[in-house]
Scaffold this motif. Structure first.
Motif, short mmCIF file in Angstrom:
data_model
loop_
_atom_site.label_atom_id
_atom_site.label_comp_id
_atom_site.label_asym_id
_atom_site.label_seq_id
_atom_site.Cartn_x
_atom_site.Cartn_y
_atom_site.Cartn_z
N THR A 124 -14.40 3.41 -6.32
CA THR A 124 -13.95 3.16 -4.94
C THR A 124 -14.43 1.80 -4.45
O THR A 124 -13.67 1.04 -3.83
CB THR A 124 -14.47 4.26 -4.01
OG1 THR A 124 -14.02 5.53 -4.49
CG2 THR A 124 -13.95 4.07 -2.60
N LEU A 128 -12.14 -1.42 -3.31
CA LEU A 128 -12.34 -2.04 -2.00
C LEU A 128 -12.68 -3.52 -2.14
O LEU A 128 -12.19 -4.36 -1.36
CB LEU A 128 -13.46 -1.32 -1.24
CG LEU A 128 -13.14 0.08 -0.71
CD1 LEU A 128 -14.38 0.71 -0.10
CD2 LEU A 128 -12.02 0.02 0.33
N PRO A 138 -3.00 -3.53 -0.70
CA PRO A 138 -3.52 -2.19 -0.40
C PRO A 138 -2.67 -1.06 -0.95
O PRO A 138 -3.19 -0.02 -1.33
CB PRO A 138 -3.56 -2.17 1.13
CG PRO A 138 -3.65 -3.60 1.53
CD PRO A 138 -2.86 -4.36 0.51
N LYS A 139 -1.35 -1.25 -1.00
CA LYS A 139 -0.49 -0.20 -1.54
C LYS A 139 -0.85 0.12 -2.98
O LYS A 139 -0.95 1.28 -3.38
CB LYS A 139 0.98 -0.62 -1.45
CG LYS A 139 1.56 -0.58 -0.05
CD LYS A 139 3.03 -0.91 -0.07
CE LYS A 139 3.64 -0.84 1.33
NZ LYS A 139 5.09 -1.16 1.33
N TYR A 142 -4.70 1.61 -3.11
CA TYR A 142 -4.83 3.00 -2.66
C TYR A 142 -4.04 3.96 -3.56
O TYR A 142 -4.41 5.12 -3.69
CB TYR A 142 -4.37 3.12 -1.21
CG TYR A 142 -5.43 2.70 -0.22
CD1 TYR A 142 -6.51 3.52 0.04
CD2 TYR A 142 -5.36 1.48 0.42
CE1 TYR A 142 -7.49 3.14 0.95
CE2 TYR A 142 -6.33 1.08 1.32
CZ TYR A 142 -7.40 1.92 1.58
OH TYR A 142 -8.38 1.53 2.45
N MET A 145 -6.39 4.51 -6.40
CA MET A 145 -7.49 5.35 -5.93
C MET A 145 -7.06 6.81 -5.81
O MET A 145 -7.79 7.73 -6.21
CB MET A 145 -7.99 4.84 -4.58
CG MET A 145 -9.36 5.37 -4.17
SD MET A 145 -9.88 4.72 -2.55
CE MET A 145 -9.84 2.96 -2.87
N ALA A 146 -5.85 7.05 -5.30
CA ALA A 146 -5.36 8.42 -5.18
C ALA A 146 -5.14 9.04 -6.55
O ALA A 146 -5.48 10.21 -6.78
CB ALA A 146 -4.05 8.42 -4.39
N ARG A 149 -8.41 10.10 -8.01
CA ARG A 149 -8.91 11.33 -7.39
C ARG A 149 -8.17 12.57 -7.90
O ARG A 149 -8.71 13.68 -7.86
CB ARG A 149 -8.76 11.24 -5.87
CG ARG A 149 -9.63 10.17 -5.22
CD ARG A 149 -11.10 10.46 -5.38
NE ARG A 149 -11.92 9.48 -4.68
CZ ARG A 149 -13.25 9.48 -4.70
NH1 ARG A 149 -13.89 10.38 -5.42
NH2 ARG A 149 -13.92 8.56 -4.04
N THR A 201 0.05 13.61 -0.11
CA THR A 201 -0.80 12.44 0.10
C THR A 201 -0.03 11.33 0.83
O THR A 201 -0.56 10.69 1.74
CB THR A 201 -1.33 11.92 -1.25
OG1 THR A 201 -2.04 12.95 -1.92
CG2 THR A 201 -2.25 10.73 -1.05
N MET A 205 -1.02 9.80 4.47
CA MET A 205 -1.30 8.37 4.68
C MET A 205 -0.36 7.78 5.73
O MET A 205 -0.76 6.95 6.55
CB MET A 205 -1.17 7.61 3.35
CG MET A 205 -2.22 8.02 2.32
SD MET A 205 -2.01 7.22 0.73
CE MET A 205 -2.48 5.55 1.13
N PHE A 210 -0.92 4.28 7.78
CA PHE A 210 -1.06 3.36 6.66
C PHE A 210 0.29 2.72 6.35
O PHE A 210 1.26 3.41 6.02
CB PHE A 210 -1.57 4.10 5.42
CG PHE A 210 -1.72 3.22 4.21
CD1 PHE A 210 -2.80 2.38 4.09
CD2 PHE A 210 -0.77 3.25 3.19
CE1 PHE A 210 -2.94 1.56 2.97
CE2 PHE A 210 -0.90 2.45 2.08
CZ PHE A 210 -1.99 1.60 1.98
N PHE A 218 -11.13 -2.72 7.45
CA PHE A 218 -11.74 -1.74 6.55
C PHE A 218 -12.95 -1.10 7.23
O PHE A 218 -13.73 -1.78 7.90
CB PHE A 218 -12.18 -2.41 5.24
CG PHE A 218 -11.03 -2.93 4.42
CD1 PHE A 218 -10.38 -2.10 3.52
CD2 PHE A 218 -10.60 -4.24 4.55
CE1 PHE A 218 -9.32 -2.57 2.76
CE2 PHE A 218 -9.55 -4.72 3.80
CZ PHE A 218 -8.91 -3.88 2.90
#
Length: 259
Positions: A124, A128, A138-139, A142, A145-146, A149, A201, A205, A210, A218
């Motif tokens: 994470t 960041l 960011p698209k 993230y 990151m998703a 997870r 998700t 978002m 988002f 942030f």
């Protein structure tokens, strides 16, 4: 100083640059000194479990042994090579042994640097840092990151499906057609569940506002401090110093694309 506190982007850049510098040389001393340095830094400043480190290091050690073994027993013979041992088609020369050891230590030096980064960096924080320092969209960040997870959840669902089939008396697959059919029974429900999770998700978002804009604020800010630059300078200097030591001992060679 703790390696966990070093900026992840600076740490990744340091590892990449160190590996690029090491790839220029092809001798046993340069990677050996680098291995000793990176392992010392990892355990002194990384708060790393030795068992976990050894678990990640063992596969690379196995690969390095294979490289050394194959390069040593099947060398590219050249005029003037000193033969140490010969039996049938197997020939061991002093030059081939040095090339094999150099190749094996090269692999291990890359591995120790990569493991140092992996065990001292949170995924994470790394993402960041890539967004804040390296301007990663960011698209994309993230989304990665998703997906990261989701991996533990997919594993739990797979175990649930496996136990459900066992409870219902589904026989284990033995032949290749049965294994293909079993794979379908697992893959289709897992894909359906992954699609549902991805949709939920995305809706969550979007409901939180988002939009993927790059000028976002942030909650956690990853900064670059003096410690990060000191880490970069020390690691790069250590690699260059290892090459200097190899040159002083008379072993330094540049990689010419041949083994």
């Amino acid at each position: 100083m703790s390696l966990h506190e070093v900026n992840p982007s600076i740490k990744a850049f340091t590892v990449v640059v160190s590996i690029l510098i090491l790839s220029v040389f092809f001798d046993p001393i340069t990677p050996l000194v680098t291995i000793l340095w990176s392992v010392t830094v990892t355990f002194l400043f990384g708060r790393v479990s030795f068992k976990k480190w050894l678990l990640l290091f063992t596969p690379f050690l196995f690969i390095a042994v294979i490289y050394v073994w194959s390069t040593m027993l099947f060398p590219r013979l050249q005029v003037g090579d000193h033969i140490i041992w010969e039996w049938g088609i197997l020939t061991v020369t002093a030059e081939g042994f040095q090339r094999g050891v150099s190749l094996g230590l090269r692999v291990l030096s890359f591995a120790t640097l990569s493991i140092m980064f992996t065990l001292t960096t949170k995924p994470t924080d790394f993402l960041l840092s890539l967004m804040q320092q390296c301007k990663l969209p960011p698209k994309l960040a993230y989304g990665i990151m998703a997906g990261y997870r989701f991996l533990p959840l997919i594993r739990e669902e797979f175990l649930t499906l496996k136990n459900a089939h066992r409870v219902r008396g589904v026989a284990g697959a033995r032949t290749i057609p049965e294994k293909i059919q079993q794979l379908k029974r697992y893959v289709i429900p897992l894909l359906a569940g992954a699609i549902r999770k991805a949709e939920r998700t995305a809706l969550a978002m979007e409901s939180k506002g988002f939009t993927g804009a790059k000028n976002r604020i942030f909650y956690r800010e990853i900064t670059v401090s003096r410690i990060d630059w000191i880490f970069l300078l020390l690691m790069i200097s250590a690699v260059i110093l290892s090459a200097f030591i190899s040159w002083k001992l008379g072993y330094l060679q540049f990689y010419n694309g041949e083994l």
